[in-house]
Design an enzyme around this catalytic site. Structure first.
Site, short mmCIF file in Angstrom:
data_model
loop_
_atom_site.label_atom_id
_atom_site.label_comp_id
_atom_site.label_asym_id
_atom_site.label_seq_id
_atom_site.Cartn_x
_atom_site.Cartn_y
_atom_site.Cartn_z
N THR A 47 0.82 -1.21 0.00
CA THR A 47 0.00 0.00 0.00
C THR A 47 0.85 1.25 0.00
OG1 THR A 47 -1.85 -1.07 1.05
CG2 THR A 47 -1.65 1.29 1.42
N TYR A 61 -8.08 0.80 -3.32
CA TYR A 61 -7.01 1.39 -4.15
C TYR A 61 -6.19 0.25 -4.76
CZ TYR A 61 -4.72 0.11 0.15
OH TYR A 61 -4.28 -0.60 1.24
N THR A 127 1.62 -4.25 4.24
CA THR A 127 1.43 -4.50 5.67
C THR A 127 0.82 -5.87 5.95
OG1 THR A 127 -0.78 -3.51 5.60
CG2 THR A 127 1.08 -2.05 6.14
N ASP A 128 0.15 -6.48 4.96
CA ASP A 128 -0.57 -7.73 5.25
C ASP A 128 0.35 -8.86 5.73
OD1 ASP A 128 -3.20 -7.54 2.68
OD2 ASP A 128 -2.84 -6.46 4.56
N LYS A 200 0.08 -7.53 12.78
CA LYS A 200 -0.91 -6.58 12.24
C LYS A 200 -2.22 -6.89 12.96
CE LYS A 200 -3.06 -4.70 8.08
NZ LYS A 200 -3.06 -4.64 6.59
N GLU A 321 -2.85 -28.75 27.33
CA GLU A 321 -4.16 -29.18 26.81
C GLU A 321 -4.08 -30.47 25.99
OE1 GLU A 321 -6.43 -26.60 28.76
OE2 GLU A 321 -7.15 -28.16 27.38
N1 DAS Z 1 -2.28 -4.39 -0.08
C1 DAS Z 1 -1.87 -4.87 1.22
C2 DAS Z 1 -0.41 -5.30 1.18
O1 DAS Z 1 0.25 -5.08 0.17
C3 DAS Z 1 -2.09 -3.87 2.29
C4 DAS Z 1 -0.96 -2.96 2.64
O2 DAS Z 1 0.12 -2.93 2.10
O3 DAS Z 1 -1.16 -2.21 3.58
O4 DAS Z 1 0.02 -5.86 2.18
#
Ligand code: DAS
Length: 364
Positions: A47, A61, A127-128, A200, A321
């Site tokens: 992103t 986006y 971020t994913d 995340k 467990e």
């Molecule tokens: N499109 C996702 C990624 O590339 C989201 C992001 O980057 O925040 O991980």
């Protein structure tokens, strides 16, 4: 007509001459120019490199569109804090991350950090799966030099996009001597997290990267890092894993525990060739009666089983467990399922002994 004699001007010139002569006589050094660190920015997509239709588009986006040069140009002040060079290693939305991209990135990082003219690396990343890439690098980077991963929750075209300032903070952090030797770092939203403990935690908020119980390790504020604690586990130069000659990684998958679950996912993944399975169990890694027989059969076929937890926090206790000694399974300690998967992948390169693998889960 003569120019009237100006005593004040004469005295000022005399003082200037006197100061210059004094300094030269004392041979006072000219203020040394501050030597800036050489920081390489490796861009991978996400992103932070995304573009949206309008300045208010923060969902829907396109990720992985903007190149590394444009990311750097968006932060002109970078050249005041480091000597920056950029490299577009690949360009993907990180939900599409692969073992091949990880190996390419890790090998490039190790090659660059072995060079005397590279003092640190900033990786721009989606971020994913940022936490996964960060933890993988935490286990395979062979240098004490800073490696900092940054991302963004808003695309580059958004009003108040968080990417540029995250890149700025990432470069300042990577250029800071105090960042060395602390393992791979994740830096977004003015916070510094350790690769091992961060996750995340929200789909869309700017403060999405958190270590809910173990906590962050520092802040970025006023153009410098402020550290308050360290992750206690081994990393980078103290880790035993070497990927330098690898082209692939062992296939390890994750199965999720929940009410009324069936054994079908376990059976399917074993049939598809999984060498290891992470069971993201309910609570303290509990196993449903419908799934346990499938895991026992998987173990008999040589698949290594790790009991993890879907809760995301806390210790999964060995022989708590479930009887791990009897099952010949491993427990994930405090690693979340996606990070337990990474450690098991690397462990399987070295050993299939569950006792040795359990040692690794208590070490990293
Ligand atoms: N499109 C996702 C990624 O590339 C989201 C992001 O980057 O925040 O991980």
């Amino acid at each position: 007509m003569q120019t009237p004699f100006n005593l004040g001007r004469y005295l000022a010139l005399a003082m200037l001459a006197l100061c210059t002569a004094t300094a030269q006589a004392k041979n006072e050094p000219v203020a040394p120019a501050v030597k800036l660190a050489n920081i390489r920015i490796l861009a991978t997509g996400g992103t932070i490199a995304g573009t949206g239709a309008t300045s208010t588009t923060t969902v829907g986006y396109a990720a992985a569109k903007v190149g590394v040069d444009q990311l750097i140009e968006a932060v002109p002040v970078l050249k005041q804090v480091a000597n920056i060079t950029g490299e577009q290693l690949f360009q993907v939305a990180s939900e599409n991350m692969t073992d091949e991209y990880w190996l390419k990135l890790a090998k490039r990082v190790n090659t660059l950090l072995a060079q005397d003219d590279v003092d640190g690396i900033v990786i721009t990343h989606g971020t994913d799966t940022l936490e996964e890439t960060a933890y993988f690098l935490n286990l395979v980077v062979k240098s004490r030099k800073p490696v900092v991963l940054v991302g963004a929750m808003r695309p580059s075209t958004a009003m108040s996009a968080d990417g540029p300032f995250n890149i700025y903070n990432g470069v300042v952090l990577a250029a800071s001597p105090e960042a060395a030797g602390k393992g791979v770092l994740v830096c977004l939203n003015d916070q510094i997290n350790a690769a091992r403990d961060v996750t995340k935690a929200s789909t869309a908020t700017l403060d999405t990267f958190r270590a809910p119980e173990l906590g962050l390790i520092g802040y970025m504020q006023n153009n410098k890092p402020h550290f308050y604690r360290l992750s206690a586990r081994k990393h980078t130069v103290d880790a035993e894993f070497d990927i330098s000659n690898l082209e692939t990684l062992p296939k390890v998958d994750i199965v999720y525990g929940y009410a009324n679950v069936t054994r079908a996912p376990v059976d399917a993944l074993v049939a598809a060739g999984a060498k290891g399975l992470i069971h993201a169990g309910v609570g303290d890694g509990s196993l449903h009666n419908a799934v346990k027989p499938a895991l026992i059969e998987a173990r008999k076929q040589g698949v290594i089983v790790v009991r993890g937890s879907r809760t995301g926090n806390g210790i999964v206790a060995r022989n708590g467990e479930a009887n791990d000694d009897e099952l010949d399974s491993v427990v994930s300690d405090t690693l979340n399922p996606q990070k337990a998967r990474i450690l098991l992948m690397l462990a399987l390169i070295k050993t299939h002994q569950t006792s040795d693998i359990q040692r690794m889960f208590y070490t990293y």
